[in-house]
Design a protein around this motif. Structure first.
Motif, short mmCIF file in Angstrom:
data_model
loop_
_atom_site.label_atom_id
_atom_site.label_comp_id
_atom_site.label_asym_id
_atom_site.label_seq_id
_atom_site.Cartn_x
_atom_site.Cartn_y
_atom_site.Cartn_z
N ALA A 2 0.81 -1.21 0.00
CA ALA A 2 0.00 0.00 0.00
C ALA A 2 0.84 1.25 0.00
O ALA A 2 0.30 2.34 -0.03
CB ALA A 2 -0.90 -0.02 1.23
N GLY A 3 2.15 1.13 0.03
CA GLY A 3 2.99 2.31 0.08
C GLY A 3 3.20 2.76 1.51
O GLY A 3 2.82 2.07 2.47
N VAL A 4 3.78 3.94 1.66
CA VAL A 4 4.01 4.50 2.99
C VAL A 4 2.68 5.06 3.51
O VAL A 4 2.01 5.83 2.80
CB VAL A 4 5.07 5.61 2.94
N ILE A 5 2.30 4.65 4.69
CA ILE A 5 1.01 5.05 5.24
C ILE A 5 1.22 5.98 6.42
O ILE A 5 1.94 5.64 7.38
CB ILE A 5 0.19 3.82 5.68
N GLN A 6 0.60 7.14 6.34
CA GLN A 6 0.70 8.11 7.44
C GLN A 6 -0.68 8.36 8.03
O GLN A 6 -1.70 8.33 7.34
CB GLN A 6 1.28 9.44 6.94
N SER A 7 -0.68 8.64 9.32
CA SER A 7 -1.93 9.02 9.97
C SER A 7 -1.64 9.98 11.11
O SER A 7 -0.55 9.96 11.70
CB SER A 7 -2.64 7.76 10.52
N PRO A 8 -2.60 10.87 11.39
CA PRO A 8 -3.78 11.15 10.58
C PRO A 8 -3.42 11.94 9.32
O PRO A 8 -2.29 12.38 9.18
CB PRO A 8 -4.63 12.00 11.54
N ARG A 9 -4.37 12.13 8.41
CA ARG A 9 -4.11 12.96 7.23
C ARG A 9 -4.17 14.44 7.58
O ARG A 9 -3.46 15.26 7.00
CB ARG A 9 -5.15 12.67 6.14
N HIS A 10 -5.05 14.76 8.52
CA HIS A 10 -5.18 16.14 8.97
C HIS A 10 -5.26 16.14 10.49
O HIS A 10 -5.86 15.24 11.09
CB HIS A 10 -6.45 16.79 8.39
N GLN A 107 1.42 10.21 2.07
CA GLN A 107 0.53 11.29 1.64
C GLN A 107 0.68 12.54 2.51
O GLN A 107 0.19 13.60 2.15
CB GLN A 107 -0.92 10.83 1.67
N GLY A 108 1.34 12.40 3.63
CA GLY A 108 1.57 13.55 4.50
C GLY A 108 0.47 13.74 5.53
O GLY A 108 -0.67 13.27 5.36
N THR A 109 0.83 14.42 6.60
CA THR A 109 -0.12 14.86 7.62
C THR A 109 -0.09 16.38 7.66
O THR A 109 0.97 16.97 7.89
CB THR A 109 0.26 14.32 9.02
N ARG A 110 -1.24 16.97 7.41
CA ARG A 110 -1.32 18.44 7.48
C ARG A 110 -1.66 18.83 8.91
O ARG A 110 -2.74 18.54 9.40
CB ARG A 110 -2.37 18.98 6.51
N LEU A 111 -0.72 19.47 9.57
CA LEU A 111 -0.88 19.87 10.95
C LEU A 111 -1.17 21.36 11.03
O LEU A 111 -0.45 22.18 10.46
CB LEU A 111 0.38 19.57 11.77
N THR A 112 -2.23 21.69 11.75
CA THR A 112 -2.56 23.08 12.02
C THR A 112 -2.64 23.27 13.53
O THR A 112 -3.41 22.58 14.20
CB THR A 112 -3.91 23.48 11.39
#
Lengths: 114, 116
Positions: A2-10, A107-112
């Motif tokens: 599945a590729g590199v898996i990141q969590s959470p997405r946001h 896919q990255g995690t967008r952190l705010t």
């Protein structure tokens, strides 16, 4: 795979809170990288591991940032306490550790941080 | 001064046209030079990878060139499509002696917009 898996997405969090980002590298890859991407600074390497061992953490901005890789299939990047200037997209990437092979990004995690 | 500099910062072209993106680097010695494509909201995806002894590498409509003497690389996109709209990032892997464990040095990227 599945590729590199990141969590959470946001992730949206308040200043001062602890944030934990997670990454599952591609099975069989022995190098793992954490990057941060902002409009101002582009992609920056924070830390990388080889065979679960941190090799270079000179890119980690300050002591509020820490990363672990307890086994070959999991890594975390923790920010404690978080600050608004930590807002960015955090990428995890993995490769088989040799120089001339590809590094595959999640896919990255967008952190705010507000 | 960034060790990997890309130009232009942004580029707008019409669908079907060709374009060339530039990358100048000072990283030396280096193991390889890569071009990545990053769509909005996604992680970078590798297009080409060239070792210091290679001077061209193609991947479909993408052709990368490398001049190790002048420390310049270019990415040429032929017959552009709307889906080519993305950021293109030049990346150099330094040769730190033995394996560098894949430590990558990134350019700031060129934002390409393809209009119909």
């Amino acid at each position: 795979d599945a590729g590199v898996i990141q969590s959470p997405r946001h992730e949206v969090t308040e200043m001062g809170q602890e944030v934990t980002l997670r990454c599952k590298p591609i099975s069989g890859h022995n190098s793992l990288f954490w990057y941060r991407q902002t409009m101002m600074r582009g992609l920056e390497l924070l830390i990388y591991f080889n065979n679960n061992v941190p090799i270079d953490d000179s890119g980690m901005p300050e002591d509020r940032f820490s990363a672990k890789m307890p086994n070959a299939s999991f890594s975390t990047l923790k920010i404690q306490p978080s600050e608004p200037r930590d807002s960015a997209v955090y990428f995890c990437a993995s490769s088989d550790g040799t120089d001339n092979t590809e590094a595959f990004f999640g896919q990255g995690t967008r952190l705010t941080v507000v | 001064k960034n060790q990997v500099e890309q130009s232009p910062q942004s580029l707008i072209i019409l669908e079907g046209k060709n374009c060339t993106l530039q990358c100048n680097y000072t990283v030396s010695p280096f193991s390889n030079l890569r071009w990545y494509k990053q769509d909005t909201g996604r992680g970078p995806v590798s297009l080409t990878i060239m070792t210091f002894s290679e001077n061209t590498k193609s991947n479909g409509r993408y052709t990368a060139t490398l001049d190790a003497d002048t420390k310049q690389s270019s990415l040429h996109i032929t017959a552009s499509q709307l889906s080519d709209s993305a950021s293109y990032i030049c990346v150099v892997t330094p040769n730190a002696g033995g394996t560098s464990y894949g430590k990558l040095t990134f350019g700031q990227g060129t934002i390409l917009t393809v209009h119909p």
